[in-house]
Design a protein around this motif. Structure first.
Motif, mmCIF file in Angstrom:
data_model
loop_
_atom_site.group_PDB
_atom_site.id
_atom_site.type_symbol
_atom_site.label_atom_id
_atom_site.label_comp_id
_atom_site.label_asym_id
_atom_site.label_seq_id
_atom_site.Cartn_x
_atom_site.Cartn_y
_atom_site.Cartn_z
ATOM 1 N N ALA A 1 43.541 -63.526 -8.479
ATOM 2 C CA ALA A 1 42.846 -64.708 -8.975
ATOM 3 C C ALA A 1 42.448 -65.642 -7.832
ATOM 4 N N MET A 2 43.326 -65.770 -6.830
ATOM 5 C CA MET A 2 43.047 -66.664 -5.710
ATOM 6 C C MET A 2 41.808 -66.222 -4.943
ATOM 7 N N TRP A 3 41.695 -64.915 -4.666
ATOM 8 C CA TRP A 3 40.552 -64.441 -3.891
ATOM 9 C C TRP A 3 39.264 -64.413 -4.704
ATOM 10 N N ALA A 4 39.387 -64.516 -6.041
ATOM 11 C CA ALA A 4 38.192 -64.603 -6.875
ATOM 12 C C ALA A 4 37.663 -66.034 -6.963
ATOM 13 N N LEU A 5 38.464 -67.005 -6.493
ATOM 14 C CA LEU A 5 38.016 -68.391 -6.477
ATOM 15 C C LEU A 5 36.949 -68.596 -5.395
ATOM 16 N N GLY A 6 36.232 -69.695 -5.530
ATOM 17 C CA GLY A 6 35.313 -70.074 -4.455
ATOM 18 C C GLY A 6 34.161 -69.100 -4.307
ATOM 19 N N ASP A 7 33.810 -68.821 -3.066
ATOM 20 C CA ASP A 7 32.647 -67.972 -2.787
ATOM 21 C C ASP A 7 32.939 -67.123 -1.554
ATOM 22 N N TYR A 8 33.865 -66.158 -1.700
ATOM 23 C CA TYR A 8 34.181 -65.308 -0.556
ATOM 24 C C TYR A 8 32.972 -64.523 -0.063
ATOM 25 N N PRO A 9 32.077 -64.047 -0.941
ATOM 26 C CA PRO A 9 30.887 -63.365 -0.416
ATOM 27 C C PRO A 9 30.097 -64.223 0.566
ATOM 28 N N ARG A 10 30.073 -65.521 0.337
ATOM 29 C CA ARG A 10 29.361 -66.413 1.265
ATOM 30 C C ARG A 10 30.108 -66.515 2.595
ATOM 31 N N VAL A 11 31.436 -66.597 2.531
ATOM 32 C CA VAL A 11 32.225 -66.601 3.763
ATOM 33 C C VAL A 11 31.952 -65.336 4.565
ATOM 34 N N ALA A 12 31.984 -64.197 3.874
ATOM 35 C CA ALA A 12 31.789 -62.916 4.547
ATOM 36 C C ALA A 12 30.408 -62.807 5.173
ATOM 37 N N ALA A 13 29.399 -63.312 4.472
ATOM 38 C CA ALA A 13 28.023 -63.160 4.949
ATOM 39 C C ALA A 13 27.647 -64.192 6.004
ATOM 40 N N GLU A 14 28.158 -65.409 5.880
ATOM 41 C CA GLU A 14 27.690 -66.500 6.736
ATOM 42 C C GLU A 14 28.615 -66.828 7.901
ATOM 43 N N LEU A 15 29.918 -66.535 7.757
ATOM 44 C CA LEU A 15 30.865 -66.954 8.790
ATOM 45 C C LEU A 15 31.478 -65.794 9.559
ATOM 46 N N ILE A 16 31.841 -64.720 8.879
ATOM 47 C CA ILE A 16 32.613 -63.662 9.545
ATOM 48 C C ILE A 16 31.876 -62.328 9.574
ATOM 49 N N ALA A 17 30.567 -62.352 9.415
ATOM 50 C CA ALA A 17 29.809 -61.099 9.308
ATOM 51 C C ALA A 17 29.984 -60.202 10.526
ATOM 52 N N GLU A 18 30.149 -60.772 11.707
ATOM 53 C CA GLU A 18 30.208 -59.944 12.917
ATOM 54 C C GLU A 18 31.531 -59.203 13.071
ATOM 55 N N LEU A 19 32.542 -59.579 12.293
ATOM 56 C CA LEU A 19 33.850 -58.935 12.460
ATOM 57 C C LEU A 19 33.835 -57.475 12.045
ATOM 58 N N GLY A 20 33.166 -57.165 10.940
ATOM 59 C CA GLY A 20 33.136 -55.785 10.466
ATOM 60 C C GLY A 20 32.548 -54.824 11.481
ATOM 61 N N PRO A 21 31.346 -55.103 12.013
ATOM 62 C CA PRO A 21 30.792 -54.221 13.042
ATOM 63 C C PRO A 21 31.682 -54.100 14.270
ATOM 64 N N ALA A 22 32.360 -55.193 14.657
ATOM 65 C CA ALA A 22 33.251 -55.125 15.821
ATOM 66 C C ALA A 22 34.399 -54.155 15.563
ATOM 67 N N LEU A 23 34.951 -54.182 14.352
ATOM 68 C CA LEU A 23 36.054 -53.285 14.024
ATOM 69 C C LEU A 23 35.580 -51.838 13.938
ATOM 70 N N VAL A 24 34.441 -51.613 13.320
ATOM 71 C CA VAL A 24 33.892 -50.256 13.192
ATOM 72 C C VAL A 24 33.634 -49.661 14.573
ATOM 73 N N SER A 25 33.105 -50.477 15.476
ATOM 74 C CA SER A 25 32.861 -50.008 16.838
ATOM 75 C C SER A 25 34.167 -49.665 17.543
ATOM 76 N N ALA A 26 35.170 -50.532 17.420
ATOM 77 C CA ALA A 26 36.457 -50.281 18.067
ATOM 78 C C ALA A 26 37.120 -49.022 17.535
ATOM 79 N N ALA A 27 36.913 -48.734 16.253
ATOM 80 C CA ALA A 27 37.515 -47.556 15.634
ATOM 81 C C ALA A 27 36.779 -46.271 15.984
ATOM 82 N N GLY A 28 35.575 -46.384 16.534
ATOM 83 C CA GLY A 28 34.813 -45.192 16.892
ATOM 84 C C GLY A 28 34.335 -44.399 15.692
ATOM 85 N N VAL A 29 33.990 -45.086 14.608
ATOM 86 C CA VAL A 29 33.517 -44.400 13.403
ATOM 87 C C VAL A 29 32.223 -43.663 13.704
ATOM 88 N N ARG A 30 32.143 -42.419 13.200
ATOM 89 C CA ARG A 30 30.969 -41.581 13.459
ATOM 90 C C ARG A 30 30.447 -40.986 12.162
#
Length: 291
Positions: free
Chosen positions: A32-61
């Protein structure tokens, strides 16, 4: 890398989990807590670069079978799919999946979305080549069980990659500022900021992995003119912060005190000159499962 097993919705072994009435109630509150607010906006506007950084570090192919644990709206899942990998995103809060599917569709990729608990993943042992978590599994209350599941779901020789906020960085201080105002955590629930400590993560992983590496990083948040503007935005979009304010009820003194404390954290970390610049420190850990 080619997976040795195709995931299904039925595990072949019994995952490690605490399954009590109190634990189920805690997980329901987390959902319920994570459904509050607007996490999609946080993900898209504030922390979007984190996902690509992790994928690169993991060497996903291309061709890898990838699991993104506590995936939210697919911050790491979608960048992983863009490499040509076959990706499953699992999260306790399925309310986030509509935004995740839209995110994947905008990028022209397919991601499989499953509701599931990071502490009891619904997949067979060794089903994935790469298991990721981007500021997600760190919020599971029982850290060892979450790591046990991450390792279990990864095939021998596969990669486990985690991106977590650090304890002494901005987000760690934010959590500490919220702490005195929030309801006390249940017995056995651990602080998420411990995941940013290198020795702690190595201890959780134990001797089941090798080639453990820790890489520091900083997310630059610079879209707010003042620390107060950041606070006013954050208290409307971040689920845990919204839940903390709601717990204060109509007590104006407590609300004002929390307002001051959050602005004080942002002021202390502000590195801007013509606007607020907040450095959000994180650490990426990568490891290879023994076997």
């Amino acid at each position: 890398m080619t997976p040795t097993t195709t995931p299904t919705t039925t595990p072949t072994t019994t995952p490690t989990t605490t399954d009590t009435i109190d634990d189920r109630a805690l997980k329901a509150r987390h959902r319920a807590m994570w459904a509050l607010g607007d996490y999609p906006r946080v993900a898209a506007e504030l922390i979007a670069e984190l996902g690509p950084a992790l994928v690169s570090a993991a060497g996903v192919r291309a061709g890898d079978r990838v699991l993104d644990v506590a995936a939210g709206t697919g911050n790491a899942a979608v960048p992983a799919a863009l490499t040509g990998a076959r990706v499953v995103a699992v999260d306790l809060t399925p309310e986030l999946f509509a935004a995740g599917r839209a995110f994947a569709a905008r990028h022209g990729v397919t991601v499989e979305w499953d509701e599931g608990d990071a502490e009891a993943l619904p997949y067979p042992d060794g089903a994935f080549d790469v298991v990721l978590s981007c500021v997600g599994a760190m919020f599971a209350p029982h850290h060892q069980q979450a790591v046990d599941e991450l390792v279990r779901a990864c095939r021998p020789g596969g990669t486990i990659a985690l991106l977590n906020w650090t304890s002494d960085g901005f987000v760690g201080e934010l959590f500490r500022a919220l702490g005195p105002y929030a309801a006390p955590p249940p017995t056995g629930a651990l602080s998420p900021v411990r995941w940013g400590d290198d020795r702690y993560v190595r201890r959780l992983l134990g001797d089941r992995v090798t080639d453990v590496a820790a890489t520091p990083g900083v997310l630059r948040v610079d879209r707010f003119p003042t620390p107060q503007a950041w606070r006013d935005h954050w208290k409307t979009v971040d689920g845990p912060t919204i839940a903390t304010y709601r717990a204060l009820g109509a007590d104006p003194d407590e609300v004002a005190a929390l307002d001051r404390d959050l602005a004080a954290v942002a002021t202390r970390f502000d590195r801007g000159t013509s606007g607020t610049v907040l450095p959000w420190e994180y650490r990426i850990h990568t490891a290879r499962r023994v076997g």
